[in-house]
Design an enzyme around this catalytic site. Structure first.
Site: not given
Length: 341
Positions: A305, A256, A317
């Site tokens: 994240h 991420c 993402h």
């Protein structure tokens, strides 16, 4: 004389009771085994998703330790180069002083202080002021320079040794994080292996549908936060479909924070490696309504994240292991805040 008697045989009743008890135990064991419920597809998916989330948490910690290791390695290399150069300079200084002493020796006028220096460590000797009075001005200056160089060299060696120790500990921590990530991914795979072929196919089809969500993503007409933010988002969009791989920073696979840092690098902006560090890379945006395309978006309480806001309530993402870079609703994860770089 000892008598030899036949051992007493168990009674028929006792044998019957033992047999019945054993049979009952086997029956209960069999019933317990049969009663153990097979985890449902929903339960397995929930546990797998949890393990993937924990693996991502560990990945961001791994990324932080890896960044620290790279920094320490550079510091160690620089210090070792500095020590090597310093030793070379010291050798040259000693060589120069030795040449002077050699000339004095041949003429029979070698200064005893210089002779002492050339035969051992001058540090203690130089601490005595009387010693310097016995030297010529040039020799005294040379000896001071050499002694100062020795002290600095000793300090640099000690600093390098300390950094090497830190580097060793960091490498150990990095290995532990790597093992933790691999362990969680292995457990997730074991759970997936308990599913039937039909269930696995259904789950894979669901994942494929999620990855294809890019084809129907409605990003609206939001104006980008900045020219740089627009460039970063465009770079990330060019990587849609690239696989999630923990610890990866592109250009063919990403985790991420690897995706967001790579995207902004293409836009000419350097970002820290981890999602937690990227959370401090600009101005925080507390409301989803205030987000603009190109803004960073942080999720979960520990900020493990991160993605890029793409517009119209959508985030771009690298989601998790087994998934590809894709668009997803910002509401699919617990939103914390945005960051305008």
């Amino acid at each position: 004389m000892a008598s030899h008697r036949r051992p007493k045989q168990p009674s028929r009743t006792r044998v019957t009771v033992l047999t019945a008890t054993a049979a009952a135990a086997v029956a209960l064991s069999s019933q317990a085994a049969q009663a153990a419920p097979t985890p449902s597809k929903k339960d397995v998916k929930s546990k797998v998703d949890k393990l993937y989330e924990e693996a991502e948490q560990a990945t961001e910690k791994y990324n932080g330790v890896k960044e620290q290791q790279d920094k320490l390695q550079k510091e160690v290399d620089d210090l070792q180069d500095k020590v090597a150069r310093g030793q070379g300079d010291l050798n040259q200084l000693r060589k120069g002083l030795g040449a002077v002493a050699s000339g004095q020796y041949r003429s029979g006028s070698i200064d005893p202080s210089v002779q002492l220096f050339l035969s051992g460590d001058p540090d203690t000797y130089l601490e005595k002021a009387a010693t310097l009075d016995q030297l010529s001005g040039k020799q005294a200056e040379q000896l001071k320079t050499i002694a100062d160089k020795q002290r600095r060299l000793a300090q640099e060696r000690a600093e390098a040794a300390s950094k090497i120790q830190d580097l060793s500990e960091t490498r150990k921590a990095l290995g532990e994080k790597k093992d933790e990530i691999k362990g969680k991914l292995a457990k997730a795979q074991q759970l997936l292996n308990t599913m039937t072929a039909k269930e696995r196919a259904a789950m894979e089809a669901e994942q494929a549908r999620a990855d294809r969500s890019n084809e129907r993503a409605d990003l609206g007409n939001d104006v980008p936060a900045s020219q740089r933010g627009a460039a970063a988002l465009a770079a990330a969009q060019s990587k849609i479909g690239s696989p999630y791989v923990w610890g990866a920073t592109g250009p063919s696979s990403f985790d991420c924070s690897g995706l967001t840092s790579w995207a902004y690098q293409q836009a000419g902006q350097s970002l820290p490696r981890t999602s937690q560090a990227q959370a401090n890379a600009g101005t925080r945006i507390g409301s989803q309504d205030a987000l603009k395309p190109g803004d960073l978006v942080l999720f979960y309480g520990d900020l493990h994240h991160i993605g890029l806001y793409a517009g119209n309530g959508t985030v771009l993402h690298a989601p998790k292991p087994g998934a590809s870079v894709r668009y997803e609703s910002i509401n699919n994860m617990p939103f914390m805040f945005g960051v305008r770089v």
